[in-house]
Scaffold this motif. Structure first.
Motif, PDB file in Angstrom:
ATOM      1  N   ILE A  98       0.861  -1.092   0.051  1.00  0.00           N
ATOM      2  CA  ILE A  98       0.056   0.129  -0.007  1.00  0.00           C
ATOM      3  C   ILE A  98       0.903   1.194   0.019  1.00  0.00           C
ATOM      4  O   ILE A  98       1.627   1.360   0.747  1.00  0.00           O
ATOM      5  CB  ILE A  98      -0.944   0.085   1.389  1.00  0.00           C
ATOM      6  CG1 ILE A  98      -1.842  -1.278   1.599  1.00  0.00           C
ATOM      7  CG2 ILE A  98      -1.680   1.262   1.180  1.00  0.00           C
ATOM      8  CD1 ILE A  98      -2.681  -1.160   2.526  1.00  0.00           C
ATOM      9  N   ILE A 149      -2.368  -1.167  -3.539  1.00  0.00           N
ATOM     10  CA  ILE A 149      -3.399  -0.517  -3.238  1.00  0.00           C
ATOM     11  C   ILE A 149      -2.754   1.065  -3.006  1.00  0.00           C
ATOM     12  O   ILE A 149      -1.708   1.100  -2.601  1.00  0.00           O
ATOM     13  CB  ILE A 149      -4.112  -0.582  -2.004  1.00  0.00           C
ATOM     14  CG1 ILE A 149      -4.624  -2.162  -2.159  1.00  0.00           C
ATOM     15  CG2 ILE A 149      -4.853   0.063  -1.291  1.00  0.00           C
ATOM     16  CD1 ILE A 149      -5.168  -3.045  -0.911  1.00  0.00           C
ATOM     17  N   PHE A 180      -5.853  -0.386  -6.477  1.00  0.00           N
ATOM     18  CA  PHE A 180      -7.000  -0.031  -5.979  1.00  0.00           C
ATOM     19  C   PHE A 180      -6.812   0.994  -5.126  1.00  0.00           C
ATOM     20  O   PHE A 180      -6.216   1.282  -4.187  1.00  0.00           O
ATOM     21  CB  PHE A 180      -7.268  -1.290  -5.101  1.00  0.00           C
ATOM     22  CG  PHE A 180      -8.715  -1.340  -4.269  1.00  0.00           C
ATOM     23  CD1 PHE A 180      -9.850  -1.550  -4.932  1.00  0.00           C
ATOM     24  CD2 PHE A 180      -8.540  -1.016  -3.030  1.00  0.00           C
ATOM     25  CE1 PHE A 180     -11.046  -1.711  -4.185  1.00  0.00           C
ATOM     26  CE2 PHE A 180      -9.813  -1.187  -2.328  1.00  0.00           C
ATOM     27  CZ  PHE A 180     -11.117  -1.530  -2.758  1.00  0.00           C
ATOM     28  N   CYS A 212      -9.470  -3.827   1.998  1.00  0.00           N
ATOM     29  CA  CYS A 212      -8.044  -4.039   1.500  1.00  0.00           C
ATOM     30  C   CYS A 212      -7.884  -5.597   1.451  1.00  0.00           C
ATOM     31  O   CYS A 212      -7.322  -6.122   0.492  1.00  0.00           O
ATOM     32  CB  CYS A 212      -6.922  -3.375   1.979  1.00  0.00           C
ATOM     33  SG  CYS A 212      -7.191  -1.383   1.932  1.00  0.00           S
ATOM     34  N   HIS A 215      -9.706  -7.033  -1.301  1.00  0.00           N
ATOM     35  CA  HIS A 215      -9.385  -6.866  -2.580  1.00  0.00           C
ATOM     36  C   HIS A 215      -8.322  -7.571  -2.954  1.00  0.00           C
ATOM     37  O   HIS A 215      -8.167  -8.145  -4.106  1.00  0.00           O
ATOM     38  CB  HIS A 215      -8.933  -5.168  -2.587  1.00  0.00           C
ATOM     39  CG  HIS A 215      -8.289  -4.863  -3.983  1.00  0.00           C
ATOM     40  ND1 HIS A 215      -8.864  -4.740  -5.213  1.00  0.00           N
ATOM     41  CD2 HIS A 215      -7.008  -4.782  -4.100  1.00  0.00           C
ATOM     42  CE1 HIS A 215      -7.928  -4.557  -6.178  1.00  0.00           C
ATOM     43  NE2 HIS A 215      -6.768  -4.580  -5.491  1.00  0.00           N
TER      44      HIS A 215
END
Ligand code: B12
Length: 229
Positions: A98, A149, A180, A212, A215
């Protein structure tokens, strides 16, 4: 009154002594991580009270700084409980990456740091570009790290515009479709999510981490293997 309500009110009143006494009592009861997350939510509601008092001119910027420090010290004490979970969803270790930051113009980072803490506890690697992060810093971090992400944090009203600019910069750089995009912070909403062009939004870090994780699970199919970095 239950302990979470007591905690909310003491945070709202910025009563450090009573906050610590309530926390001592709470921690002595050997709470679950779910209870710790509820306590944290109550503290966030308490910060809402602090915000209202500021808006009404009862307290000043120095008090906001004090309130921020108080919340940070509460998080430190709850941290061991926030990084474990009895929820099946949260125990799923994702190994995703992320890129996270507080968008340009916004200096608030307590919520962002909570999201980071909880994401790392679910085995995400988090690249934190910090506060007041211009669109370029997100573009650079995405280019360099190829995350799954991207998370924008923002709490000021104008932060939604800053999020839109950052999302636009990712699109212009041809990177938006690969990630994402989730936005978070007190002011985000379904409308803000649509305006920014994000994929998801949340005002709750624990819920956001679950999104998350989901996802990552959804992305890992035979036709969409894990990203090569
Ligand atoms: C503490 C505080 C400060 C501290 C911040 C310290 C820090 N290190 O962050 C300091 C003193 C720096 C500060 C400064 C200012 N502040 Co201030 N501040 C607050 C206060 C009281 C609490 C914020 C907070 O930490 N909340 C608790 C956290 C845990 O909640 P959260 O951020 O929503 O995060 C949760 C979720 O949203 C989510 N989340 C957060 N980020 C992300 C990211 C992702 C990707 C995801 C998925 C989820 C997620 O997870 C978190 C946990 O569940 C708020 C009041 C309020 N209602 O929030 C005002 C508030 C935000 N501040 C405000 C103002 C006006 C200011 C100043 C302009 C004051 C001034 N005159 O200088 C400056 C602005 C500086 C700037 N340019 O950013 C206003 C904003 C008004 C507006 N609508 O724009 C508020 C709302 C107060 C008010 N009611 O007037 N502030």
């Amino acid at each position: 009154m239950v302990l979470t309500e007591i905690l909310r009110d003491f945070v709202g009143a910025m009563d450090e002594e009573e906050i610590n006494r309530s926390l001592d009592e709470f921690l002595a009861s050997e709470p679950s991580s779910r209870a710790a997350r509820e306590a944290l939510d109550a503290c966030r509601d308490g910060m809402g009270i602090v915000g209202e008092r500021f808006e009404h001119g009862e307290i000043f910027v120095g008090d906001l700084i004090l309130a921020g420090n108080l919340l940070t010290s509460i998080i430190e004490r709850l941290k061991p409980l926030l990084t474990v979970s009895e929820d099946r969803d949260d125990r799923y270790h994702s190994e995703g990456v992320i890129v996270l930051g507080t968008v340009e113009g916004d200096l608030h980072d307590i919520g962002k740091n909570i999201f980071r803490l909880m994401a790392e506890a679910s085995n995400f690697k988090v690249i934190d570009v910090g506060i007041d992060a211009p669109p370029d810093s997100f573009v650079r971090a995405v280019r360099d790290n190829r995350p799954d992400i991207v998370g924008f944090s923002g709490i000021m009203t104008f932060s939604v515009e800053a999020m839109k600019r950052a999302a636009g910069a990712l699109t212009d750089a041809g990177l938006r479709k690969d990630v994402f995009l989730i936005i978070g912070g007190n002011g985000v909403s379904a409308n803000a999510c649509a305006y920014v062009g994000a994929d998801a939004w949340s005002r709750n870090a624990a819920e956001a981490v679950k999104m998350c994780v989901r996802h990552m699970g959804a992305g890992r199919t035979a036709s969409r293997p894990r990203k090569q970095r």
